[in-house]
Scaffold this motif. Structure first.
Motif, PDB file in Angstrom:
ATOM      1  N   GLY A   1      41.761  53.356  59.982  1.00  0.00           N
ATOM      2  CA  GLY A   1      43.145  53.245  59.548  1.00  0.00           C
ATOM      3  C   GLY A   1      43.548  54.450  58.712  1.00  0.00           C
ATOM      4  O   GLY A   1      42.807  55.419  58.567  1.00  0.00           O
ATOM      5  N   GLU A   2      44.744  54.336  58.142  1.00  0.00           N
ATOM      6  CA  GLU A   2      45.303  55.440  57.370  1.00  0.00           C
ATOM      7  C   GLU A   2      44.802  55.496  55.932  1.00  0.00           C
ATOM      8  O   GLU A   2      44.661  56.575  55.363  1.00  0.00           O
ATOM      9  CB  GLU A   2      46.834  55.346  57.364  1.00  0.00           C
ATOM     10  N   GLU A   3      44.576  54.313  55.308  1.00  0.00           N
ATOM     11  CA  GLU A   3      44.165  54.290  53.914  1.00  0.00           C
ATOM     12  C   GLU A   3      43.351  53.034  53.635  1.00  0.00           C
ATOM     13  O   GLU A   3      43.410  52.063  54.387  1.00  0.00           O
ATOM     14  CB  GLU A   3      45.377  54.356  52.976  1.00  0.00           C
ATOM     15  N   VAL A   4      42.606  53.078  52.545  1.00  0.00           N
ATOM     16  CA  VAL A   4      41.816  51.920  52.149  1.00  0.00           C
ATOM     17  C   VAL A   4      42.776  50.813  51.714  1.00  0.00           C
ATOM     18  O   VAL A   4      43.774  51.061  51.029  1.00  0.00           O
ATOM     19  CB  VAL A   4      40.848  52.284  50.999  1.00  0.00           C
ATOM     20  N   ASN A   5      42.477  49.595  52.120  1.00  0.00           N
ATOM     21  CA  ASN A   5      43.297  48.435  51.815  1.00  0.00           C
ATOM     22  C   ASN A   5      43.483  48.284  50.304  1.00  0.00           C
ATOM     23  O   ASN A   5      42.509  48.334  49.542  1.00  0.00           O
ATOM     24  CB  ASN A   5      42.623  47.200  52.419  1.00  0.00           C
ATOM     25  N   ALA A   6      44.715  48.083  49.873  1.00  0.00           N
ATOM     26  CA  ALA A   6      45.045  47.994  48.446  1.00  0.00           C
ATOM     27  C   ALA A   6      44.333  46.819  47.774  1.00  0.00           C
ATOM     28  O   ALA A   6      43.880  46.946  46.623  1.00  0.00           O
ATOM     29  CB  ALA A   6      46.549  47.879  48.255  1.00  0.00           C
TER      30      ALA A   6
ATOM     31  N   MET B   1      40.702  47.708  47.161  1.00  0.00           N
ATOM     32  CA  MET B   1      40.612  48.582  45.990  1.00  0.00           C
ATOM     33  C   MET B   1      40.808  47.771  44.706  1.00  0.00           C
ATOM     34  O   MET B   1      40.105  47.992  43.719  1.00  0.00           O
ATOM     35  CB  MET B   1      41.655  49.696  46.079  1.00  0.00           C
ATOM     36  N   ARG B   2      41.732  46.827  44.735  1.00  0.00           N
ATOM     37  CA  ARG B   2      42.024  46.015  43.548  1.00  0.00           C
ATOM     38  C   ARG B   2      40.795  45.216  43.105  1.00  0.00           C
ATOM     39  O   ARG B   2      40.433  45.224  41.927  1.00  0.00           O
ATOM     40  CB  ARG B   2      43.195  45.076  43.835  1.00  0.00           C
ATOM     41  N   VAL B   3      40.151  44.521  44.049  1.00  0.00           N
ATOM     42  CA  VAL B   3      39.015  43.680  43.652  1.00  0.00           C
ATOM     43  C   VAL B   3      37.808  44.522  43.252  1.00  0.00           C
ATOM     44  O   VAL B   3      37.046  44.133  42.362  1.00  0.00           O
ATOM     45  CB  VAL B   3      38.652  42.620  44.721  1.00  0.00           C
TER      46      VAL B   3
ATOM     47  N   PRO C   1      39.126  39.976  55.495  1.00  0.00           N
ATOM     48  CA  PRO C   1      40.049  39.437  54.502  1.00  0.00           C
ATOM     49  C   PRO C   1      41.496  39.890  54.682  1.00  0.00           C
ATOM     50  O   PRO C   1      42.388  39.383  54.004  1.00  0.00           O
ATOM     51  CB  PRO C   1      39.482  39.947  53.173  1.00  0.00           C
ATOM     52  N   LEU C   2      41.747  40.812  55.605  1.00  0.00           N
ATOM     53  CA  LEU C   2      43.103  41.318  55.814  1.00  0.00           C
ATOM     54  C   LEU C   2      44.074  40.163  56.032  1.00  0.00           C
ATOM     55  O   LEU C   2      43.857  39.305  56.880  1.00  0.00           O
ATOM     56  CB  LEU C   2      43.140  42.270  57.015  1.00  0.00           C
ATOM     57  N   GLY C   3      45.126  40.129  55.222  1.00  0.00           N
ATOM     58  CA  GLY C   3      46.126  39.089  55.332  1.00  0.00           C
ATOM     59  C   GLY C   3      45.772  37.802  54.602  1.00  0.00           C
ATOM     60  O   GLY C   3      46.562  36.854  54.599  1.00  0.00           O
ATOM     61  N   GLN C   4      44.592  37.755  54.003  1.00  0.00           N
ATOM     62  CA  GLN C   4      44.153  36.573  53.276  1.00  0.00           C
ATOM     63  C   GLN C   4      44.531  36.698  51.788  1.00  0.00           C
ATOM     64  O   GLN C   4      45.029  37.726  51.348  1.00  0.00           O
ATOM     65  CB  GLN C   4      42.633  36.408  53.406  1.00  0.00           C
ATOM     66  N   SER C   5      44.242  35.662  51.034  1.00  0.00           N
ATOM     67  CA  SER C   5      44.542  35.646  49.599  1.00  0.00           C
ATOM     68  C   SER C   5      43.631  36.619  48.854  1.00  0.00           C
ATOM     69  O   SER C   5      42.563  37.001  49.339  1.00  0.00           O
ATOM     70  CB  SER C   5      44.338  34.238  49.038  1.00  0.00           C
ATOM     71  N   ILE C   6      44.056  36.985  47.651  1.00  0.00           N
ATOM     72  CA  ILE C   6      43.238  37.863  46.815  1.00  0.00           C
ATOM     73  C   ILE C   6      41.906  37.185  46.490  1.00  0.00           C
ATOM     74  O   ILE C   6      40.879  37.856  46.365  1.00  0.00           O
ATOM     75  CB  ILE C   6      44.004  38.309  45.543  1.00  0.00           C
ATOM     76  N   GLU C   7      41.897  35.859  46.407  1.00  0.00           N
ATOM     77  CA  GLU C   7      40.649  35.130  46.165  1.00  0.00           C
ATOM     78  C   GLU C   7      39.662  35.351  47.309  1.00  0.00           C
ATOM     79  O   GLU C   7      38.458  35.446  47.081  1.00  0.00           O
ATOM     80  CB  GLU C   7      40.920  33.635  45.965  1.00  0.00           C
ATOM     81  N   PHE C   8      40.179  35.429  48.534  1.00  0.00           N
ATOM     82  CA  PHE C   8      39.287  35.669  49.674  1.00  0.00           C
ATOM     83  C   PHE C   8      38.714  37.088  49.620  1.00  0.00           C
ATOM     84  O   PHE C   8      37.563  37.309  49.996  1.00  0.00           O
ATOM     85  CB  PHE C   8      39.984  35.402  51.006  1.00  0.00           C
ATOM     86  N   TYR C   9      39.509  38.041  49.141  1.00  0.00           N
ATOM     87  CA  TYR C   9      38.991  39.399  48.950  1.00  0.00           C
ATOM     88  C   TYR C   9      37.858  39.387  47.919  1.00  0.00           C
ATOM     89  O   TYR C   9      36.842  40.035  48.106  1.00  0.00           O
ATOM     90  CB  TYR C   9      40.093  40.360  48.483  1.00  0.00           C
ATOM     91  N   ARG C  10      38.056  38.631  46.830  1.00  0.00           N
ATOM     92  CA  ARG C  10      37.007  38.533  45.806  1.00  0.00           C
ATOM     93  C   ARG C  10      35.750  37.879  46.381  1.00  0.00           C
ATOM     94  O   ARG C  10      34.630  38.319  46.101  1.00  0.00           O
ATOM     95  CB  ARG C  10      37.528  37.746  44.603  1.00  0.00           C
ATOM     96  N   PHE C  11      35.941  36.824  47.154  1.00  0.00           N
ATOM     97  CA  PHE C  11      34.814  36.151  47.798  1.00  0.00           C
ATOM     98  C   PHE C  11      34.074  37.127  48.709  1.00  0.00           C
ATOM     99  O   PHE C  11      32.845  37.189  48.701  1.00  0.00           O
ATOM    100  CB  PHE C  11      35.312  34.935  48.600  1.00  0.00           C
ATOM    101  N   THR C  12      34.824  37.897  49.496  1.00  0.00           N
ATOM    102  CA  THR C  12      34.223  38.861  50.426  1.00  0.00           C
ATOM    103  C   THR C  12      33.454  39.928  49.662  1.00  0.00           C
ATOM    104  O   THR C  12      32.335  40.289  50.041  1.00  0.00           O
ATOM    105  CB  THR C  12      35.301  39.500  51.318  1.00  0.00           C
TER     106      THR C  12
END
Length: 138
Positions: free
Chosen positions: A49-54, A57-59, A109-120
């Motif tokens: 893709g063009e950039e790392v998923n925001a 990066m946040r988690v 986790p794309l399109g999932q909740s921020i909690e799912f990003y943390r879980f991942t």
């Protein structure tokens, strides 16, 4: 006199390539986490893709993991030789010229909740720790 096993004090460094399709989320998190544990890590995608998923990066930032230097890379631009392990993140990557050692089968986790990003992120950290222990008999 008591002896200390000095070999057990030497950190084990593994060279890992994390492969995904877009190289914007799971594989980027894995690269950053592995580096934070002192390993030599790179990630790349078959169709970056063009950039790392925001949110990725946040988690990572929330977890105190350095995100500097992360950017999507093409497998065509990465030296795929000399890695101890090449890991697919679970996106069904088909790389006939690259021997994938393990597919971790992680949900995107794309399109999932921020909690799912943390879980991942936590799941990736656990997989890296457990896998390195297994590979090195640490």
């Amino acid at each position: 006199m008591e002896f200390i096993n000095l070999v057990s004090l030497i950190p084990i460094v593994v060279k890992i390539l994390f492969v995904c399709v877009g190289n914007t989320c799971r594989s980027q998190m894995a690269e950053a986490i592995a580096r934070s544990h002192g390993h030599v890590a790179t990630s790349a995608g078959t169709h970056p893709g063009e950039e790392v998923n925001a949110n990725a990066m946040r988690v990572l930032t929330e977890g105190g993991i350095d995100c500097s230097g992360l950017y999507p890379k093409s497998l065509d631009d990465v030296d795929t030789t000399g890695h101890d392990k090449i890991i697919s993140m679970g996106c069904g990557v088909q790389c006939p010229n690259i021997p994938i050692d393990i597919d971790w089968g992680l949900d995107d986790p794309l399109g999932q909740s921020i909690e799912f990003y943390r879980f991942t992120m936590q799941r990736i950290a656990d997989l890296i720790r457990d896998s390195v222990d297994e590979w090195t008999d640490a």
